[in-house]
Structure formats: C-alpha cells, structure tokens
Write an enzyme that holds these catalytic residues in place. Structure first.
Site, PDB file in Angstrom:
ATOM      1  N   LYS A  40       2.541  52.882  52.057  1.00 47.59           N
ATOM      2  CA  LYS A  40       3.369  52.710  50.862  1.00 47.59           C
ATOM      3  C   LYS A  40       3.633  51.226  50.606  1.00 47.59           C
ATOM      4  CE  LYS A  40       7.077  55.568  49.827  1.00 47.59           C
ATOM      5  NZ  LYS A  40       8.448  56.090  49.933  1.00 47.59           N
ATOM      6  N   PHE A 249      24.019  68.559  30.274  1.00 46.64           N
ATOM      7  CA  PHE A 249      23.982  69.529  31.373  1.00 46.64           C
ATOM      8  C   PHE A 249      24.495  70.894  30.953  1.00 46.64           C
ATOM      9  CE2 PHE A 249      22.727  68.147  35.621  1.00 46.64           C
ATOM     10  CZ  PHE A 249      22.213  66.922  35.258  1.00 46.64           C
ATOM     11  N   CYS A 260      18.526  66.141  45.304  1.00 49.49           N
ATOM     12  CA  CYS A 260      19.945  65.839  45.581  1.00 49.49           C
ATOM     13  C   CYS A 260      20.893  67.033  45.482  1.00 49.49           C
ATOM     14  CB  CYS A 260      20.421  64.734  44.648  1.00 49.49           C
ATOM     15  SG  CYS A 260      19.640  63.148  44.988  1.00 49.49           S
ATOM     16  N   LYS A 263      21.206  69.743  48.471  1.00 51.17           N
ATOM     17  CA  LYS A 263      21.728  69.224  49.753  1.00 51.17           C
ATOM     18  C   LYS A 263      23.140  68.647  49.578  1.00 51.17           C
ATOM     19  CE  LYS A 263      19.953  64.439  49.736  1.00 51.17           C
ATOM     20  NZ  LYS A 263      21.237  63.755  49.709  1.00 51.17           N
TER      21      LYS A 263
HETATM   22  N1  LIG Z   1      16.433  60.548  44.406  1.00 53.38           N
HETATM   23  C1  LIG Z   1      17.535  60.500  43.668  1.00 53.38           C
HETATM   24  O1  LIG Z   1      17.524  60.857  42.495  1.00 53.38           O
HETATM   25  C2  LIG Z   1      18.812  59.988  44.277  1.00 53.38           C
HETATM   26  C3  LIG Z   1      19.874  59.621  43.407  1.00 53.38           C
HETATM   27  C4  LIG Z   1      21.052  59.142  43.971  1.00 53.38           C
HETATM   28  C5  LIG Z   1      21.186  59.050  45.354  1.00 53.38           C
HETATM   29  N2  LIG Z   1      20.153  59.446  46.161  1.00 53.38           N
HETATM   30  C6  LIG Z   1      20.325  59.309  47.609  1.00 53.38           C
HETATM   31  O2  LIG Z   1      19.630  58.125  48.034  1.00 53.38           O
HETATM   32  C7  LIG Z   1      19.079  58.331  49.354  1.00 53.38           C
HETATM   33  C8  LIG Z   1      17.590  58.075  49.314  1.00 53.38           C
HETATM   34  O3  LIG Z   1      16.998  59.009  48.432  1.00 53.38           O
HETATM   35  P1  LIG Z   1      15.497  58.850  47.890  1.00 53.38           P
HETATM   36  O4  LIG Z   1      15.271  59.985  46.941  1.00 53.38           O
HETATM   37  O5  LIG Z   1      15.280  57.461  47.437  1.00 53.38           O
HETATM   38  O6  LIG Z   1      14.686  59.114  49.248  1.00 53.38           O
HETATM   39  P2  LIG Z   1      13.110  58.991  49.496  1.00 53.38           P
HETATM   40  O7  LIG Z   1      12.774  60.023  50.475  1.00 53.38           O
HETATM   41  O8  LIG Z   1      12.398  58.942  48.179  1.00 53.38           O
HETATM   42  O9  LIG Z   1      12.935  57.536  50.154  1.00 53.38           O
HETATM   43  C9  LIG Z   1      13.449  57.164  51.391  1.00 53.38           C
HETATM   44  C10 LIG Z   1      12.562  56.102  51.983  1.00 53.38           C
HETATM   45  O10 LIG Z   1      13.188  55.589  53.178  1.00 53.38           O
HETATM   46  C11 LIG Z   1      12.170  55.280  54.112  1.00 53.38           C
HETATM   47  N3  LIG Z   1      12.795  55.116  55.437  1.00 53.38           N
HETATM   48  C12 LIG Z   1      13.383  56.035  56.236  1.00 53.38           C
HETATM   49  N4  LIG Z   1      13.881  55.453  57.352  1.00 53.38           N
HETATM   50  C13 LIG Z   1      13.602  54.121  57.259  1.00 53.38           C
HETATM   51  C14 LIG Z   1      13.851  53.000  58.095  1.00 53.38           C
HETATM   52  N5  LIG Z   1      14.500  53.104  59.246  1.00 53.38           N
HETATM   53  N6  LIG Z   1      13.398  51.790  57.683  1.00 53.38           N
HETATM   54  C15 LIG Z   1      12.740  51.655  56.509  1.00 53.38           C
HETATM   55  N7  LIG Z   1      12.484  52.686  55.677  1.00 53.38           N
HETATM   56  C16 LIG Z   1      12.910  53.910  56.036  1.00 53.38           C
HETATM   57  C17 LIG Z   1      11.197  56.429  53.971  1.00 53.38           C
HETATM   58  O11 LIG Z   1       9.925  56.103  54.492  1.00 53.38           O
HETATM   59  C18 LIG Z   1      11.188  56.622  52.439  1.00 53.38           C
HETATM   60  O12 LIG Z   1      10.173  55.839  51.821  1.00 53.38           O
HETATM   61  C19 LIG Z   1      19.471  59.746  49.761  1.00 53.38           C
HETATM   62  O13 LIG Z   1      20.675  59.698  50.485  1.00 53.38           O
HETATM   63  C20 LIG Z   1      19.714  60.427  48.424  1.00 53.38           C
HETATM   64  O14 LIG Z   1      20.602  61.512  48.530  1.00 53.38           O
HETATM   65  C21 LIG Z   1      18.967  59.893  45.651  1.00 53.38           C
END
Ligand SMILES: NC(=O)c1ccc[n+]([C@@H]2O[C@H](COP(=O)([O-])OP(=O)(O)OC[C@H]3O[C@@H](n4cnc5c(N)ncnc54)[C@H](O)[C@@H]3O)[C@@H](O)[C@H]2O)c1
Length: 430
Positions: A40, A249, A260, A263
């Site tokens: 990535k 909504f 999201c 969970k």
């Molecule tokens: N996706 C959404 O719409 C959204 C919106 C608001 C909040 N969130 C929250 O944000 C957080 C992340 O969500 P996301 O959808 O971006 O997740 P995601 O799975 O798309 O991305 C997470 C990334 O973190 C990386 N990662 C994990 N451990 C790591 C480490 N130790 N060092 C470096 N990289 C690491 C993974 O390889 C992955 O690329 C979650 O808590 C989620 O609930 C998500």
C-alpha cells in the site's frame, strides 16, 4: 488562534488516515503517513490511491509534488520531528461487542520510544471512553500529551467532509494541547468544540448510534407503510420538512451497514452495559436492522414466486453505499448471502467492484449492469449508485427471464418501470 504549520505523523493510511494526511498536507502542514502494509505504501508513494474516494487522488498528488506529504512503512519511521502523531488504525468489533483496541495499543507501544518531548498523540480512531488513558499508559511517557479528536467523515465524501466538517471535536484535559490540535485546522471553517476526553469519545459513538437509530426507525416506518398502504417516500418527505427531523438519513433501504455503524453501535451497547445501563432502545435498532435484511431478502424470494432455488437473481450494487468501494458489513452482501443460502445463482454488478470476492466464491461478479440481468428471474437494486437510474430498461427487460424488480433503495423511476411492463416492489411502497 495562532497559525502554526505543524509536522504531523499519521499512523494507519486507510480511509481515515489517508484522508486526514492528504487534507492536512493540503492545509499546509508537513505530513508523513505510515502503514504496516508495504504494498500500500509503495503504491501511495507512486501517487496511486488504493481506495475510491472523490478528490483524494488530486490531494495526494498535490502533497507528493509539494513535498509536504510522504509515505513510509512502519510507524516508527514517521516520527522524525513530529509534533503531532495521529492514530488512525482500525478498532474492530471484539467477540463480546466491545471495541478491540489491540491495534491502538500496538501502535502506541511502537511510537513510544521515538516521540519528541511535548509532542501530542491524537486518537482519531473511534475508541471507547477511557482510551485516552489507555494510550497514555501504553505510551508510558509523562512528557507527551494524549488528545482525542474523533473523525466524522463519511466514505464517498471524505475529503469534503474533512475540509468542511459540521464540527471539530477535541477532547483533552489540557487546554494548551487542545489549542495546539485545534490550530492544525486553521483554514477549516467549522464550530470547534473542546471538551474532556470521555465526552469527546462518547460524542462519536452517540452520533453514529443516533444515525443508525434514524435509519432503523425509517425502515420500521416503511414496514408500517407497506401494511397500511402508505407510500414511504412521501411519508419521509413530509416528515423531513419538519426542521427538528430533517431530510438527512431518512430514506428507507435494505438495512444499514458499513465499516462503522455496526461495530460502533455494538461498542456503545457494550459501554452502556458495563456502566450498568441497559440500552434497550439501541438493542431494538439492531434487531430492526437484522429484520430489514430478512424482509428485503423475502421481497426478492416472493417476486421469484416463493423460492429462489435454482433461479438466477440479478443484483445491482454490492458496496455498503454508493461512491465508495468499501464492502465491509455491506447490507447488499447480507442479502446476497441470504439469497445464496436459499439456493439462488446470484449475478452481481457494482461499478466499484471487479473480479470475484474471496468470501463469496459462489457469487458471480460481472462487469456491467446488463450482463447481471441475463436470464434473471428478479433484479434486486441494493446500492444507490446513480448510474442505475440511467440504464435502458427495455434492454433490461429483454435480457431477464421475467421482468421483476425489487428496488431496495427506492432509487429507480417507479412509474417508468411499471409503464414498461415490469412488476415493481420498493421499500415501504408498491
Ligand atoms: N471509515 C470511515 O468511514 C471512518 C469514519 C470515521 C471514523 N473511523 C474510524 O477510524 C479508524 C480507522 O478506520 P479506517 O476505515 O480508516 O480503517 P482502515 O482499515 O481503512 O485503515 C486502517 C489502516 O491502519 C493500518 N495499520 C494498522 N496498524 C498499524 C500500525 N501499527 N502502524 C501503521 N499502520 C497500521 C492498516 O494497515 C490499515 O491500512 C477506525 O477506528 C474507524 O472506526 C472510520
């Protein structure tokens, strides 16, 4: 508020981390994004974006060209001169419904030795009450601050949501640290709210749980509409004009999902339970949603004459909503899974999905909307992609074995469909 261009490290370059990093670079900060996934990182270094997100590729290219945005493998490599370290790692659902904080703790332990004194670690991942303290403990560094800054962006409009948010929430017991984090958003016009960490963390969960509640409520109202012969589209329009309710909504659908809501709702239920409060209302929100997956599946089965065994079902839309490529906890997949379990042969098309899906080997993913309809007994519209509105319905009708449509997003022009001789069934309307 003094303007400061900060040095920012972003740990985790998924939907939230990549958007946060690219937007902060766009605002003028120096940003290093780290991820564990070397493939990535390599593609991001070349300016190739691994996700579908409007406007994100332009911002990443702009950041790379200006030198304000870099990508590295491993959190430790992102820390040079970082005054702010954003944790944007996953917080998936654990077996008991609680948020699994192992990625947060691992990232905190990884960065602890390399943090500069007086730097600020910011939790942008969605984390339960108490996680600010948990990160402080995992860091074991009394000379750095930990601040909560939950993210409210929506996939599909993440860049726009980050740069034009409804609000920015900062949770910190230290006013100075909160102001430093707020200063990173210079150029973003939004209400800023500084509160304590527990309140910031609760705002995020309560907001998502409320939105899920709104969706379950409207799906329950749609079920009532079907029973009494009302039209749910008109009902929600009439409701939405009330400013206290609003139109957002308030659209019936096949059920809610995504990375999201499921969970986060479970995590809030767990938090409430641990705190001695039975959040029965939220339990109801979850069970209405499960019912909605079933109800939508049953509409397809009924349209197919009572059984889908051995029949071909066309599906339009697999992602959890339009304008994203995210399949996590997608309602469309919930329904596909149920159709497959009832013996259907499912042919699916989604503009953002190519090739087969590992978790559904029996699902036939095709490359255009018409191919999905070939020989189908029923067409089920499960995601609200705009392009489905503009298909040639006559061609669809010629390809299908019988002209039956279940429009689980109330997306299509019902009158035009019925005029062409299709049998139509929406959600909360005939
Ligand atoms: N996706 C959404 O719409 C959204 C919106 C608001 C909040 N969130 C929250 O944000 C957080 C992340 O969500 P996301 O959808 O971006 O997740 P995601 O799975 O798309 O991305 C997470 C990334 O973190 C990386 N990662 C994990 N451990 C790591 C480490 N130790 N060092 C470096 N990289 C690491 C993974 O390889 C992955 O690329 C979650 O808590 C989620 O609930 C998500």
């Amino acid at each position: 508020m003094a303007s400061t261009m900060g040095n920012i490290a972003i740990i985790g370059t998924g939907y939230v981390g990549l958007t946060t990093g690219a937007c902060f670079a766009h605002l003028g900060h120096n940003v290093v994004c780290a991820d564990l996934d070397a493939a990535k990182v390599e593609s991001l270094q070349r300016g190739e974006i691994p996700i579908l997100e409007a406007g994100l590729d332009e911002l990443v290219r702009e950041g790379l060209q200006s030198g304000r945005l870099r990508f590295v493998v491993g959190a430790a490599g992102a820390l040079d001169d970082a005054e702010f370290v954003y944790l944007c790692v996953p917080t998936p659902q654990g077996p008991d419904g609680s948020a699994d904080l192992r990625y947060i703790e691992a990232a905190a332990r990884e960065i602890a030795p390399g943090l500069a004194p007086e730097s600020i670690v910011v939790n942008k991942s969605t984390v339960p009450v108490g996680s600010t303290r948990l990160v402080e403990q995992a860091l074991g560094r009394a000379d750095v601050f930990v601040v909560s800054n939950p993210e409210f962006l929506r996939e599909g409009s993440a860049v726009s949501d980050f740069l034009h948010p409804d609000r920015v929430v900062i949770g910190s017991d230290d006013q100075g640290a909160a102001i430093r984090v707020a200063s990173l958003y210079m150029g973003v016009a939004a209400p800023f709210m500084v509160t304590d960490p527990a309140s910031a963390e609760t705002i995020k969960y309560a907001s998502n749980a409320f939105l899920a509640t709104k969706l379950s409520f409207v799906n329950a109202v749609a079920a009532v509409c079907e029973a009494v012969g009302a039209d749910a589209n008109d009902v929600v329009l009439g409701m939405g004009y009330d400013k206290r309710i609003g139109h957002e909504f308030l659209r019936p659908g096949p059920g809610w999902g995504g990375s999201c809501f499921p969970k986060d709702v479970q995590a809030l239920l767990y938090i409430a339970r641990q705190a001695g409060y039975d959040f029965d209302l939220l339990d109801g929100v979850v069970s209405v949603n499960e019912e909605q997956f079933e109800r939508t599946t049953e509409k397809v089965v009924a349209m197919a004459g009572g059984s889908v065994q051995g029949k071909t079902i066309a599906v339009w839309g697999l992602t959890f909503k339009a304008n994203t490529d995210d399949l996590r906890e997608s309602p469309a997949l919930q329904i596909v899974e149920r159709l497959l379990a009832r013996g259907a042969a499912v042919q699916a098309y989604d503009p953002a999905v190519r090739g087969s899906l590992d978790q559904y080997p029996a699902l036939d993913v095709v490359d255009d909307a018409y191919a999905a309809c070939d020989g189908a007994a029923v067409l089920a519209v499960l995601t609200e992609w705009d392009e489905f509105k503009w298909v040639d319905l006559d061609k669809v009708g010629q390809l299908m074995a019988s002209t039956c449509i279940v429009d689980a997003r109330n997306l299509l022009d019902r009158a035009a469909i019925i005029r062409r001789g299709f049998t139509y069934q929406g959600i909360g309307r005939r």
